[in-house]
Write a protein that holds these residues in place. Structure first.
Motif, mmCIF file in Angstrom:
data_model
loop_
_atom_site.group_PDB
_atom_site.id
_atom_site.type_symbol
_atom_site.label_atom_id
_atom_site.label_comp_id
_atom_site.label_asym_id
_atom_site.label_seq_id
_atom_site.Cartn_x
_atom_site.Cartn_y
_atom_site.Cartn_z
ATOM 1 N N PRO A 324 0.832 -1.207 0.000
ATOM 2 C CA PRO A 324 0.000 0.000 0.000
ATOM 3 C C PRO A 324 0.865 1.255 0.000
ATOM 4 O O PRO A 324 1.960 1.273 0.566
ATOM 5 C CB PRO A 324 -0.804 -0.129 1.298
ATOM 6 N N THR A 325 0.378 2.294 -0.662
ATOM 7 C CA THR A 325 1.111 3.558 -0.719
ATOM 8 C C THR A 325 0.683 4.514 0.382
ATOM 9 O O THR A 325 1.350 5.529 0.609
ATOM 10 C CB THR A 325 0.880 4.254 -2.071
ATOM 11 N N GLY A 326 -0.450 4.203 1.035
ATOM 12 C CA GLY A 326 -1.001 5.122 2.020
ATOM 13 C C GLY A 326 -1.990 6.092 1.421
ATOM 14 O O GLY A 326 -2.671 6.830 2.130
ATOM 15 N N ASN A 327 -2.113 6.080 0.095
ATOM 16 C CA ASN A 327 -3.062 6.945 -0.596
ATOM 17 C C ASN A 327 -4.312 6.149 -0.959
ATOM 18 O O ASN A 327 -4.326 4.916 -0.886
ATOM 19 C CB ASN A 327 -2.430 7.530 -1.861
ATOM 20 N N SER A 328 -5.341 6.844 -1.382
ATOM 21 C CA SER A 328 -6.584 6.179 -1.793
ATOM 22 C C SER A 328 -7.178 6.902 -2.984
ATOM 23 O O SER A 328 -6.803 8.030 -3.313
ATOM 24 C CB SER A 328 -7.596 6.142 -0.639
ATOM 25 N N SER A 329 -8.092 6.205 -3.649
ATOM 26 C CA SER A 329 -8.732 6.745 -4.847
ATOM 27 C C SER A 329 -10.242 6.668 -4.697
ATOM 28 O O SER A 329 -10.784 5.617 -4.360
ATOM 29 C CB SER A 329 -8.289 5.954 -6.083
ATOM 30 N N GLN A 330 -10.922 7.783 -4.940
ATOM 31 C CA GLN A 330 -12.379 7.826 -4.867
ATOM 32 C C GLN A 330 -12.934 7.796 -6.280
ATOM 33 O O GLN A 330 -12.832 8.761 -7.031
ATOM 34 C CB GLN A 330 -12.845 9.103 -4.161
ATOM 35 N N THR A 331 -13.486 6.662 -6.673
ATOM 36 C CA THR A 331 -14.009 6.525 -8.033
ATOM 37 C C THR A 331 -15.527 6.396 -8.081
ATOM 38 O O THR A 331 -16.111 6.386 -9.143
ATOM 39 C CB THR A 331 -13.400 5.290 -8.715
ATOM 40 N N GLY A 332 -16.162 6.272 -6.943
ATOM 41 C CA GLY A 332 -17.616 6.125 -6.892
ATOM 42 C C GLY A 332 -18.165 6.643 -5.574
ATOM 43 O O GLY A 332 -17.518 7.419 -4.863
ATOM 44 N N ARG A 333 -19.352 6.189 -5.233
ATOM 45 C CA ARG A 333 -19.993 6.647 -4.012
ATOM 46 C C ARG A 333 -19.525 5.886 -2.780
ATOM 47 O O ARG A 333 -19.729 6.316 -1.660
ATOM 48 C CB ARG A 333 -21.511 6.495 -4.137
ATOM 49 N N GLY A 334 -18.926 4.741 -2.982
ATOM 50 C CA GLY A 334 -18.522 3.904 -1.866
ATOM 51 C C GLY A 334 -17.266 4.398 -1.169
ATOM 52 O O GLY A 334 -16.784 5.519 -1.388
ATOM 53 N N ARG A 335 -16.708 3.530 -0.368
ATOM 54 C CA ARG A 335 -15.506 3.848 0.380
ATOM 55 C C ARG A 335 -14.318 3.980 -0.573
ATOM 56 O O ARG A 335 -14.188 3.205 -1.510
ATOM 57 C CB ARG A 335 -15.256 2.738 1.398
ATOM 58 N N PRO A 336 -13.425 4.946 -0.339
ATOM 59 C CA PRO A 336 -12.250 5.101 -1.213
ATOM 60 C C PRO A 336 -11.426 3.812 -1.253
ATOM 61 O O PRO A 336 -11.284 3.121 -0.240
ATOM 62 C CB PRO A 336 -11.466 6.241 -0.549
ATOM 63 N N ALA A 337 -10.901 3.494 -2.420
ATOM 64 C CA ALA A 337 -10.098 2.278 -2.587
ATOM 65 C C ALA A 337 -8.634 2.591 -2.308
ATOM 66 O O ALA A 337 -8.111 3.631 -2.721
ATOM 67 C CB ALA A 337 -10.252 1.746 -4.006
ATOM 68 N N LYS A 338 -7.964 1.669 -1.613
ATOM 69 C CA LYS A 338 -6.550 1.839 -1.319
ATOM 70 C C LYS A 338 -5.728 1.759 -2.604
ATOM 71 O O LYS A 338 -6.040 0.983 -3.506
ATOM 72 C CB LYS A 338 -6.073 0.760 -0.350
ATOM 73 N N LEU A 339 -4.685 2.553 -2.648
ATOM 74 C CA LEU A 339 -3.769 2.519 -3.777
ATOM 75 C C LEU A 339 -2.524 1.719 -3.402
ATOM 76 O O LEU A 339 -2.042 1.794 -2.268
ATOM 77 C CB LEU A 339 -3.371 3.940 -4.184
#
Length: 363
Positions: A324-339
């Motif tokens: 994991p990089t410690g960052n996340s990505s928000q692509t929808g309405r749900g919980r942000p996905a880990k990067l």
């Protein structure tokens, strides 16, 4: 000048060309870089100024597409008997596969010369740099290889292949063709009257033979292409006769290419599909940071078959390939996905020899 799919090469003194299959994953889709409106791969003659085959590849790719090159490896060497130089020698071309990040193509190269018919070859035999360069989904050329969608096109193809088997000149040749169809195309052959005979002609292990004959093997892409060519079901084949095929056949069989360039892509597909099961080449196609879903979708795009989500993630974890990089990505309405990113601290030799990605989920 316009080209037929088996057009003779304009006469020149050279006998060797280099051809590049550049592959990228963009938005979860497998893509290949083409020139001449999608009819050719980047290519050109090997010239005295080239210090190596790779140098020739890099020059022609740069000149025709401006695409930066990273990892490349040599594929096969082909002999095109339909193309000869001024001395009557058949043209030899050496193919390469490159894994790249899709780069924007300069507008002038994309547009080309709209008001004129493109001349695919210059006097030296090289593809004109005025020909438009564009990225294309590789399933535009191989729709039957995409098992993520409907398999209806494969069913149409196997029906035609069975007719080809029936037209064999002898009983033994007919059975050989049927055996090749079963091995390459997979499926439920229980309704075929010849299936049990084919299974029985094997090594006596009927259960393993049935599994082998009914399983779709992703890396058999080149074998499937060669069979379609031999059966006269591709426009590139000298035995192709569109009048004897269904009206929608062009949709079933995909877009043709000049010379043997679609065969070169099939070679690259087979090579890459086989390699991603034991070498993590997929990471050369991924951005610096990605979600696990993006990674799975990328592997599926290359293999053409779905993967089991939990099995995929368990194997990634057991192989310790990503972190994991410690960052996340928000692509929808749900919980942000880990990067995540690829772990570069793993010993390279250990990584290449022992790590692999999940195999496709058989259907």
């Amino acid at each position: 000048m316009s080209l037929s799919f088996s057009h003779a090469h304009s006469e020149g003194s050279g006998t060797t060309e280099v051809v590049a299959v550049l592959i990228a994953i963009t938005h979860g889709r497998a893509r290949v870089l083409t020139v001449d409106g999608g009819k050719l791969l980047p290519n050109g003659p090997l010239m005295p100024l080239h210090r190596s085959l790779q140098a020739g590849v890099r020059q022609w790719v740069e000149e025709q597409t401006k695409q930066p090159l990273g990892y490349i490896e040599q594929l096969y060497t082909f002999v095109d008997t339909n193309r000869r130089n001024k001395d009557g020698h058949a043209l030899v071309y050496v193919s390469y596969m490159g894994l790249v990040q899709e780069a924007a193509i300069p507008e002038a190269m994309v547009e080309g010369d709209k008001d004129k018919k493109s001349d695919p070859e210059s006097a030296s035999g090289a593809v004109s740099t005025k020909s438009s360069a564009r990225w294309r989904d590789w399933y535009d050329y191989f729709p039957w290889e995409n098992r993520l969608q409907t398999e209806a096109s494969s069913n149409q193809i196997t029906e035609k292949l069975k007719q080809w088997a029936e037209a064999a000149s002898s009983k033994s040749e007919r059975l050989k063709r049927l055996q090749r169809i079963y091995l390459c195309w997979g499926g439920d052959w229980e309704q075929d009257s010849d299936f049990e005979q084919i299974v029985a002609s094997g090594d006596g292990h009927s259960s393993s033979a049935k599994e082998m004959f009914t399983k779709w093997v992703a890396e058999h892409a080149l074998l499937r292409y060669e069979m379609l060519y031999e059966a006269g079901l591709l426009p590139e084949s000298p035995d192709y006769n569109a009048s004897k095929l269904p009206k929608n056949w062009h949709q079933v069989i995909g877009e043709p290419m000049y010379y043997d360039h679609r065969r070169v892509i099939a070679t690259a597909i087979s090579r890459l599909r086989a390699k991603i099961e034991y070498r993590p080449l997929i990471f050369g196609l991924m951005p610096e940071e990605f979600t696990l879903l993006q990674l799975q979708q990328s592997v599926e795009a290359l293999s053409g078959v779905p993967l089991h989500k939990q099995n995929f993630r368990r194997l990634l974890e057991s192989q310790n390939l990503v972190e994991p990089t410690g960052n996340s990505s928000q692509t929808g309405r749900g919980r942000p996905a880990k990067l995540y990113r690829f772990r570069f601290d793993i010993g390279l030799q250990s990584l290449l020899m022992d790590s692999k990605l999940p195999k496709s989920n058989p259907r």
